[in-house]
Motif scaffolding. Structure first.
Motif, short mmCIF file in Angstrom:
data_model
loop_
_atom_site.label_atom_id
_atom_site.label_comp_id
_atom_site.label_asym_id
_atom_site.label_seq_id
_atom_site.Cartn_x
_atom_site.Cartn_y
_atom_site.Cartn_z
N GLY A 101 0.80 -1.22 0.00
CA GLY A 101 0.00 0.00 0.00
C GLY A 101 0.83 1.26 0.00
N ARG A 102 0.21 2.34 -0.48
CA ARG A 102 0.92 3.62 -0.56
C ARG A 102 1.24 4.15 0.83
NH1 ARG A 102 0.88 1.71 -5.67
NH2 ARG A 102 -0.47 2.84 -7.12
N ARG A 103 0.30 4.06 1.76
CA ARG A 103 0.50 4.62 3.10
C ARG A 103 1.62 3.90 3.84
NH1 ARG A 103 -4.47 5.22 6.84
NH2 ARG A 103 -4.40 2.96 6.64
N PHE A 104 1.64 2.58 3.79
CA PHE A 104 2.67 1.83 4.50
C PHE A 104 4.06 2.18 3.98
CE2 PHE A 104 5.56 -1.71 5.13
CZ PHE A 104 5.38 -1.99 6.48
N SER A 105 4.17 2.34 2.67
CA SER A 105 5.46 2.68 2.08
C SER A 105 5.95 4.04 2.57
CB SER A 105 5.35 2.66 0.55
OG SER A 105 6.61 2.79 -0.05
N ILE A 106 5.03 5.01 2.67
CA ILE A 106 5.40 6.34 3.19
C ILE A 106 5.84 6.23 4.65
CG2 ILE A 106 4.52 8.64 3.75
CD1 ILE A 106 2.63 8.34 1.35
N LEU A 107 5.10 5.48 5.44
CA LEU A 107 5.43 5.31 6.86
C LEU A 107 6.80 4.65 7.02
CD1 LEU A 107 4.66 5.32 9.87
CD2 LEU A 107 3.55 3.11 9.51
N PHE A 108 7.08 3.61 6.25
CA PHE A 108 8.36 2.91 6.35
C PHE A 108 9.51 3.85 6.00
CE2 PHE A 108 11.79 0.50 4.35
CZ PHE A 108 12.08 -0.43 5.34
N GLY A 109 9.37 4.57 4.89
CA GLY A 109 10.43 5.47 4.45
C GLY A 109 10.66 6.60 5.43
N ALA A 110 9.58 7.18 5.96
CA ALA A 110 9.71 8.29 6.90
C ALA A 110 10.37 7.84 8.19
CB ALA A 110 8.34 8.88 7.20
N THR A 111 10.04 6.66 8.68
CA THR A 111 10.65 6.14 9.91
C THR A 111 12.14 5.93 9.73
OG1 THR A 111 8.58 5.00 10.47
CG2 THR A 111 10.58 4.27 11.60
N LEU A 112 12.53 5.38 8.59
CA LEU A 112 13.96 5.15 8.32
C LEU A 112 14.71 6.48 8.21
CD1 LEU A 112 16.05 2.97 7.82
CD2 LEU A 112 15.48 3.02 5.39
N MET A 113 14.09 7.49 7.61
CA MET A 113 14.75 8.79 7.48
C MET A 113 14.93 9.48 8.83
SD MET A 113 13.44 10.57 3.95
CE MET A 113 11.70 10.20 4.11
N ILE A 114 14.00 9.29 9.75
CA ILE A 114 14.15 9.88 11.08
C ILE A 114 15.37 9.29 11.79
CG2 ILE A 114 13.11 10.02 13.38
CD1 ILE A 114 10.37 10.14 11.98
N ALA A 115 15.50 7.96 11.72
CA ALA A 115 16.65 7.30 12.34
C ALA A 115 17.96 7.75 11.70
CB ALA A 115 16.49 5.78 12.24
N ALA A 116 17.95 7.85 10.36
CA ALA A 116 19.17 8.24 9.65
C ALA A 116 19.56 9.69 9.95
CB ALA A 116 18.97 8.04 8.15
N THR A 117 18.57 10.56 10.07
CA THR A 117 18.85 11.96 10.38
C THR A 117 19.46 12.11 11.77
OG1 THR A 117 17.01 12.64 8.96
CG2 THR A 117 17.86 14.27 10.51
N ALA A 118 19.02 11.27 12.71
CA ALA A 118 19.61 11.30 14.05
C ALA A 118 21.09 10.94 13.99
CB ALA A 118 18.85 10.33 14.96
N ILE A 119 21.43 9.96 13.16
CA ILE A 119 22.84 9.57 13.01
C ILE A 119 23.63 10.70 12.35
CG2 ILE A 119 24.41 7.93 11.88
CD1 ILE A 119 22.15 5.85 12.04
N GLN A 120 23.04 11.34 11.34
CA GLN A 120 23.70 12.45 10.65
C GLN A 120 23.99 13.59 11.62
OE1 GLN A 120 22.61 14.19 6.49
NE2 GLN A 120 21.44 15.40 7.93
N THR A 121 23.03 13.90 12.46
CA THR A 121 23.20 15.00 13.42
C THR A 121 24.30 14.69 14.44
OG1 THR A 121 20.86 15.53 13.20
CG2 THR A 121 22.00 16.44 15.10
N ALA A 122 24.42 13.41 14.82
CA ALA A 122 25.40 13.01 15.84
C ALA A 122 26.75 12.65 15.25
CB ALA A 122 24.85 11.83 16.63
#
Length: 527
Positions: A101-122
């Motif tokens: 589904g379209r919604r699940f794909s957006i949720l999965f991608g957004a969750t992964l980007m949040i985790a990756a951005t935390a690593i980038q910031t640190a």
């Protein structure tokens, strides 16, 4: 939702008399729907934020000191690694969007980007920063594949073109936030000068993770999975204030079912080869690949990621001035792109593409002349004129190649191939970006103003291509737009079934009349 006047004017959709005559802001359900669409549109802001952030970080002494003043190849990798991450995710993006589904794909991608951005910031090293940017790109693919599909498949018919065109326009919203964030943190003496902009890159994804649960799923995806009752409920709730018997809802629902049945009939095994199996799909892919390349090889890539290098080449070396111009350029781009996106159904896709190409050629030529004069004579006036012509060049670029490249690519694809075709678009776009990000700083350093001539010749080619291959699709439904690539048989089957089932027998006659008047162009004749 009552039907409006039964008028089928030149260029109007065949079901225009079924639309609610009220403006969208006077319809509570459409206000809510457009709010959910806005939540999906901000996916593009994450990507736009990245390009402007990297431009801004290159002007920050704190960032350069932290990563040992990266230049040429290393700088190219820092910029390109996000797109390399996107490339690695492309084999999976369409399968998740179509399968889960379209919604699940957006949720999965957004969750992964949040985790990756935390690593980038640190990040404590350049390797950690590069790894985080790779993960951001990987997650972005899933969200960016599904978001525009969901927007175009759930939007109210009369606003679909504008809504989908605004998707890529929101790139500049992210760009504006990043440009002014880096401008604002410039005075911070510590590493937080670049860590704060890095952290804010997660903001669009955080909003999506919190609100995606309330966003309606694509009715077309639901029908494809046999969940027709749920699809009808969504169409009725948002498009007709809950009335499942509304003529517009009945028509939309039956047209979607007929189109998906037709797609299955002509492509029982919808694999990647289906994109090139028949003439209609090959025409689609030719246009999609071209637009993906044009969107990055029009000279804009030189400014999007290496604006500070252009500044230095024309004698503007003050970091504060660089950041200020970068911020103003983002706002200017956003305003022009929003205006063009909202006008796409009034002006038309083809006029916007052609006007954009002509304007880019004119002002890229002006940039090249002024750049060469500055390089040869050191003229300050010529250097400042380059900045003026960058703004004017982008003004014409934003007429078509910001708002339309995504919406046009999505709307010409049939449902069964929409996710896969859009993956091809994004894959080619990322390849073009990676090439630019590696080659531009090296070529600009080596060739100086002569490098601009390469893009000038390429812009002329873009104009020729758009003149011969871009066709008009304004005021057509997704099913109408997709069917014109498959000839009259596709049109007849889809609209014949939809009209008969919905009890709108007059619709087939209107489509035939439109074809007779050549209001719906045939690619076989234009090509």
């Amino acid at each position: 939702m009552g039907a409006g006047p039964a008028v089928v004017a030149n260029g109007a959709t065949a079901y225009s008399h079924l639309l609610d005559p009220r403006p969208w802001y006077k319809n509570t359900r459409l206000i809510v729907l457009n709010f959910w669409i806005a939540i999906m549109l901000i996916t593009s802001a994450t990507n736009g934020y990245d390009g402007s952030m990297m431009n801004g970080l290159q002007s920050l002494t704190q960032w350069n000191e932290a990563f040992d003043y990266p230049t040429q190849g290393k700088l190219g990798l820092l910029n390109a690694i996000q797109n390399i991450g996107s490339l690695c995710a492309y084999p999976f993006g369409s399968y998740m969007a179509d399968g889960m589904g379209r919604r699940f794909s957006i949720l999965f991608g957004a969750t992964l980007m949040i985790a990756a951005t935390a690593i980038q910031t640190a990040s404590q090293s350049v390797q950690m920063f590069i790894g985080a940017r790779f993960l951001i790109g990987f997650g972005l693919t899933f969200a960016a594949t599904a978001a525009p599909l969901l927007v175009t498949e759930v939007a109210y018919p009369s606003s679909r073109g504008q809504a989908t065109s605004l998707y890529n326009t929101l790139w500049y919203l992210g760009s504006i936030i990043a440009a002014w964030t880096t401008y604002g943190t410039f005075a911070i003496p510590t590493s937080w000068a670049w860590r704060i902009p890095s952290a804010l890159q997660a903001l669009p994804s955080v909003i999506q993770v919190l609100l995606i649960w309330f966003v309606p799923e694509s009715p077309r995806w639901l029908v494809s999975k046999g969940k027709e009752e749920r699809a009808l409920q969504i169409l009725a709730y948002y498009h007709a204030e809950g009335n499942a018997q509304d003529p517009l809802v009945v028509y939309e629902f039956e047209e979607i079912k007929a189109a998906i049945a037709f797609d299955r009939g002509i492509a029982s095994n919808v694999g990647w080869l289906s994109l090139i199996k028949n003439p209609g799909n090959r025409k689609r892919i030719r246009i999609i690949v071209a637009l993906a390349v044009f969107s990055q090889w029009s000279g804009n890539g030189l400014v999007s990621y290496y604006l500070n290098k252009v500044f230095i080449a024309i004698g503007i070396t003050d970091p504060t001035t660089q950041l200020l111009i970068n911020g103003c350029l983002s706002i200017f781009n956003f305003i022009v792109a929003i205006g063009a996106g909202l006008c796409c159904d009034r002006v038309g896709r083809r006029p916007l593409f052609l006007t954009s190409c002509v304007g880019m050629i004119v002002f890229w030529t002006a940039q090249t002349i002024c750049f060469s004069i500055h390089q040869e004579t050191g003229s300050i006036a010529a250097g400042h004129a380059v900045i003026v012509f960058i703004f004017l060049f982008y003004g014409f670029y934003d007429l078509a190649f910001t708002p339309l490249i995504v919406s046009y690519s999505v709307e010409i694809l049939p449902f069964a191939l929409r996710a896969k075709g859009f993956i091809v678009f994004n894959f080619v776009l990322s390849l073009s970006l990676i090439f630019n990000q590696y080659v531009n700083p090296i070529a600009l350093a080596a060739l100086q103003w002569k490098y601009y001539l390469v893009y000038l010749f390429w812009l002329c080619f873009e104009l020729v291509f758009c003149y011969f291959f871009i066709i008009e699709t304004k005021n057509l439904t997704l099913e109408e737009t997709a069917a014109i690539f498959d000839g009259s048989e596709g049109m007849a089957q889809i609209h014949g079934k939809a009209a008969a089932t919905a009890g709108l027998a007059h619709y087939a006659d209107e489509i035939e009349e439109k074809e007779t008047r050549s209001e719906i162009p045939s690619l076989e004749t234009t090509n």
